[in-house]
Design a protein around this motif. Structure first.
Motif, short mmCIF file in Angstrom:
data_model
loop_
_atom_site.label_atom_id
_atom_site.label_comp_id
_atom_site.label_asym_id
_atom_site.label_seq_id
_atom_site.Cartn_x
_atom_site.Cartn_y
_atom_site.Cartn_z
N VAL A 94 0.84 -1.20 0.00
CA VAL A 94 0.00 0.00 0.00
C VAL A 94 0.88 1.25 0.00
O VAL A 94 1.85 1.34 0.73
N GLY A 95 0.53 2.22 -0.84
CA GLY A 95 1.16 3.54 -0.82
C GLY A 95 0.07 4.60 -0.90
O GLY A 95 -0.92 4.41 -1.62
N GLY A 96 0.22 5.65 -0.15
CA GLY A 96 -0.71 6.77 -0.25
C GLY A 96 -2.14 6.45 0.18
O GLY A 96 -3.05 7.18 -0.18
N TYR A 97 -2.31 5.37 0.90
CA TYR A 97 -3.64 4.88 1.29
C TYR A 97 -4.51 4.57 0.06
O TYR A 97 -5.74 4.56 0.12
N VAL A 178 5.60 0.10 3.81
CA VAL A 178 6.28 1.40 3.75
C VAL A 178 5.26 2.55 3.67
O VAL A 178 4.32 2.47 2.88
N SER A 179 5.45 3.58 4.46
CA SER A 179 4.64 4.81 4.41
C SER A 179 3.19 4.52 4.84
O SER A 179 2.99 4.08 5.96
N ALA A 180 2.18 4.71 3.96
CA ALA A 180 0.83 4.30 4.35
C ALA A 180 0.85 2.80 4.66
O ALA A 180 0.18 2.33 5.59
N GLY A 181 1.65 2.05 3.90
CA GLY A 181 1.82 0.62 4.17
C GLY A 181 2.54 0.37 5.50
O GLY A 181 2.32 -0.66 6.14
N PRO A 221 6.15 5.07 8.88
CA PRO A 221 4.68 5.00 8.99
C PRO A 221 4.05 6.39 9.02
O PRO A 221 4.43 7.24 9.81
N ILE A 222 3.07 6.61 8.12
CA ILE A 222 2.30 7.86 8.10
C ILE A 222 1.06 7.60 8.95
O ILE A 222 0.00 7.23 8.43
N THR A 223 1.23 7.74 10.27
CA THR A 223 0.16 7.32 11.16
C THR A 223 -0.05 8.35 12.27
O THR A 223 0.52 9.43 12.23
N LYS A 339 8.16 19.30 3.41
CA LYS A 339 7.44 18.85 2.21
C LYS A 339 6.03 19.44 2.13
O LYS A 339 5.52 19.69 1.05
N LYS A 340 5.39 19.62 3.31
CA LYS A 340 3.96 19.95 3.32
C LYS A 340 3.69 21.31 3.94
O LYS A 340 4.43 21.76 4.80
N ASN A 341 2.58 21.91 3.53
CA ASN A 341 2.15 23.20 4.07
C ASN A 341 1.37 22.97 5.38
O ASN A 341 1.18 21.83 5.80
N SER A 344 -0.88 20.01 7.43
CA SER A 344 -0.32 19.07 6.46
C SER A 344 -1.25 17.93 6.08
O SER A 344 -1.18 17.40 4.98
N PHE A 345 -2.10 17.53 7.01
CA PHE A 345 -2.90 16.30 6.81
C PHE A 345 -4.39 16.59 6.71
O PHE A 345 -5.03 16.18 5.74
N ASP A 346 -4.93 17.27 7.70
CA ASP A 346 -6.36 17.63 7.61
C ASP A 346 -6.42 19.03 6.99
O ASP A 346 -6.62 20.04 7.69
N PRO A 353 -4.53 13.28 0.92
CA PRO A 353 -4.96 11.87 0.86
C PRO A 353 -5.76 11.48 2.10
O PRO A 353 -6.72 10.71 1.99
N GLU A 354 -5.37 12.03 3.25
CA GLU A 354 -6.02 11.64 4.50
C GLU A 354 -7.45 12.14 4.59
O GLU A 354 -8.28 11.51 5.25
N ASN A 355 -7.77 13.28 3.96
CA ASN A 355 -9.16 13.73 3.93
C ASN A 355 -10.02 12.71 3.19
O ASN A 355 -11.15 12.40 3.59
N SER A 421 10.27 14.39 5.63
CA SER A 421 9.28 15.32 6.20
C SER A 421 7.89 15.06 5.63
O SER A 421 7.05 15.95 5.58
N ASP A 422 7.61 13.80 5.23
CA ASP A 422 6.23 13.44 4.91
C ASP A 422 5.37 13.47 6.17
O ASP A 422 4.16 13.66 6.10
N THR A 423 6.01 13.20 7.32
CA THR A 423 5.31 13.41 8.60
C THR A 423 6.37 13.80 9.62
O THR A 423 7.55 13.93 9.31
N GLY A 451 15.62 9.81 2.92
CA GLY A 451 14.36 10.45 2.54
C GLY A 451 13.18 9.51 2.72
O GLY A 451 13.30 8.42 3.29
N HIS A 452 12.03 9.94 2.19
CA HIS A 452 10.80 9.17 2.35
C HIS A 452 10.93 7.80 1.67
O HIS A 452 11.32 7.72 0.51
N GLY A 453 10.62 6.75 2.41
CA GLY A 453 10.66 5.40 1.85
C GLY A 453 12.02 4.73 1.91
O GLY A 453 12.19 3.63 1.38
C1 DHB Z 1 2.11 8.48 1.88
C2 DHB Z 1 2.80 9.67 1.92
C3 DHB Z 1 2.22 10.76 2.52
O1 DHB Z 1 2.88 11.94 2.58
C4 DHB Z 1 0.96 10.67 3.09
O2 DHB Z 1 0.42 11.75 3.67
C5 DHB Z 1 0.28 9.45 3.08
C6 DHB Z 1 0.87 8.36 2.47
C7 DHB Z 1 2.75 7.29 1.22
O3 DHB Z 1 3.81 7.46 0.59
O4 DHB Z 1 2.21 6.19 1.33
#
Ligand code: DHB
Length: 470
Positions: A94-97, A178-181, A221-223, A339-341, A344-346, A353-355, A421-423, A451-453
């Motif tokens: 899973v990536g990006g949910y 990885v990430s959402a996964g 983990p993006i949790t 990475k995010k403004n 960042s999530f809501d 993606p989280e919305n 800095s994805d989270t 970096g991410h991943g």
């Molecule tokens: C992933 C990356 C993100 O920045 C995010 O908010 C949710 C998921 C990802 O790579 O899975």
């Protein structure tokens, strides 16, 4: 890759309804494939049995996603191996949910951990799962929370239900992703056998078996999503955006003060006598417990000339007695752009993606924090939709750690890059401290400048599996 020596397909629906057990795994329904896996000992030639597109629930919503593949090594570099009692690496993609299907795969998934696991003699399961963007002809979003975790739990139940039929040791399932996964991996690990998912599992006709996993290896983990905006501003609040501009510092500071309250409520203690971790001392916790050890391991492994060059380019790092030391502020400057403004999530525009993850029925995206809901609507009395609090809990491993869920994994391998800095890095910090405080066995390491991943120590993942499952 490789040639098939027998020709088979997925178990047909007709076969499943005829048998007395619709969720029985058929040990004879495989093709034999070959692949080459690059390892630290050079290339390994692996012959393996591939069980393709096995539906893991009795009443599927969408078999494209609710099915799994099993790869079982039988020969490695010409030597026969018996994986019938080997650990099972459950590697979600899973990536990006987003929705994740493995049903069309023609062999084992391409993740480095999965391939290395196969070449190490482990059984590898590649599960699919529904994801946030799936929508049916009536416009109903059927992959939003908690669909993905419910599906992965159903897949674990399927494997445990088939103990003795499915190759491998179903009491030694190691989840990774990885990430959402990685988020779903930490959730599989933390929430094992929780009865809070029961109605969702029942609706799918999931096997009546344990969904606890033995060990969990989440990467970045993006949790902890409902606290992620606050944590992000505590961590990266003053870092510039890629454009060079700072985010709105009024919003950032408001979220940052929310983090202090949240962190206090967790009541976590850092290892090695650090004591209680608060928003006030989290910088010291990060630096001493995670970042300096990360830089020390990275720099210590470099050839002398390369280390000297790195230290010349980064004079804010002190290298003494084989150890790196530095301050939090210099570390943040070194990471550079966030990475995010904010938030960042809501996000106020419901564009993250989280919305979408917290959408429902025909509504594609919703707010899942009261803070963003109220800011976005201008309604200071606005409340989250009534169905959300439960779904938010069901997506958060911290909820199950706070409640000391007895079915959780006791062995953890947690990784994230220091430049990710994805989270917020506090997500891994709190996951680690929460599990350590429960007495669990936690191997956390941050990849310096990763970096991410990032996955920079895949051989250590294999060594860790051997050490915990031996
Ligand atoms: C992933 C990356 C993100 O920045 C995010 O908010 C949710 C998921 C990802 O790579 O899975």
């Amino acid at each position: 890759s490789g040639a098939a020596s027998t020709s088979t397909g997925a178990v047909s629906a007709a076969t499943r309804t005829k048998g007395s057990d619709p969720l029985a795994f058929d040990p004879a329904n495989y093709t034999t494939l070959t692949t080459t896996v690059a390892t630290s000992d050079g290339d390994k030639a692996v012959t393996y049995r591939f069980f393709k597109a096995v539906t893991y629930v009795a009443d599927p919503v969408d078999v494209t996603y609710q099915s799994l593949n099993v790869s079982v090594p039988v020969e490695i570099d010409g030597k026969a191996v018996d994986a019938s009692h080997a650990p099972i690496v459950f590697s979600n993609a899973v990536g990006g949910y987003m929705p994740s299907s493995t049903a069309g795969n023609t062999g084992i998934g391409q993740g480095v951990n999965a391939k290395l696991s196969l070449a190490s003699g482990f059984v590898v399961v590649d599960p699919g799962a529904r994801g946030r963007t799936l929508v049916d002809t009536a416009g109903v979003y059927y992959g939003v929370a908690p669909a993905a975790i419910v599906d992965l739990k159903a897949a674990i139940r399927y494997l445990r239900h088939n103990k003795g039929r499915v190759p491998g040791d179903t009491d030694r399932i190691v989840a990774t992703g990885v990430s959402a996964g990685g988020a779903l991996t930490s959730l599989l690990g933390a929430s094992g056998d929780s009865d809070r998912y029961a109605p969702y599992l029942q609706e799918l006709g999931a096997a009546d078996a344990s969904d606890a996993v033995f060990a969990a290896a989440p990467y970045c983990p993006i949790t902890d999503l409902e606290h992620a905006d606050m944590a992000y501003e505590w961590n990266w609040g003053t870092n510039p955006l890629p454009t060079g501009a700072q985010v709105d510092q009024t919003l950032s500071k408001e979220l940052r003060s929310g983090f202090a309250e949240y962190q206090a409520s967790l009541n976590l203690r850092g290892k090695n006598g650090f004591g209680r971790i608060t928003a006030r001392n989290y910088d010291a916790y990060m630096v001493k417990t995670h970042l300096e050890p990360s830089a020390t391991r990275y720099l210590g492994a470099l050839p002398d000339a390369d280390r000297a060059a790195y230290l010349t380019a980064n004079p804010w790092i002190t290298w003494s007695g084989g150890r790196a030391s530095f301050g939090w502020g210099d570390f943040l400057t070194h990471v550079g752009a966030r990475k995010k403004n904010v938030p960042s999530f809501d996000t106020f525009t419901l564009a993250a993606p989280e919305n979408n993850l917290f959408g429902v029925a025909t509504t594609k995206a919703r707010h899942f924090t009261q803070w963003s809901l109220r800011k976005a609507t201008g309604d200071d009395g606005a409340r989250l939709d009534a169905d959300l609090p439960e779904k938010i809990d069901l997506m958060n491993p911290m909820y199950f750690i706070e409640h000391q869920n007895p079915g959780r994994s006791r062995h953890w391998f947690i990784r994230v890059g220091t430049k990710d800095s994805d989270t917020s890095l506090t997500v891994v910090g709190n996951l680690t401290a929460g599990l350590e405080n429960l007495g669990d066995d936690v191997d956390t390491y941050m990849y310096w400048d990763g970096g991410h991943g990032a996955n920079q120590d895949a051989p250590d993942f294999i060594t860790w599996i051997r050490s915990v499952s031996g």
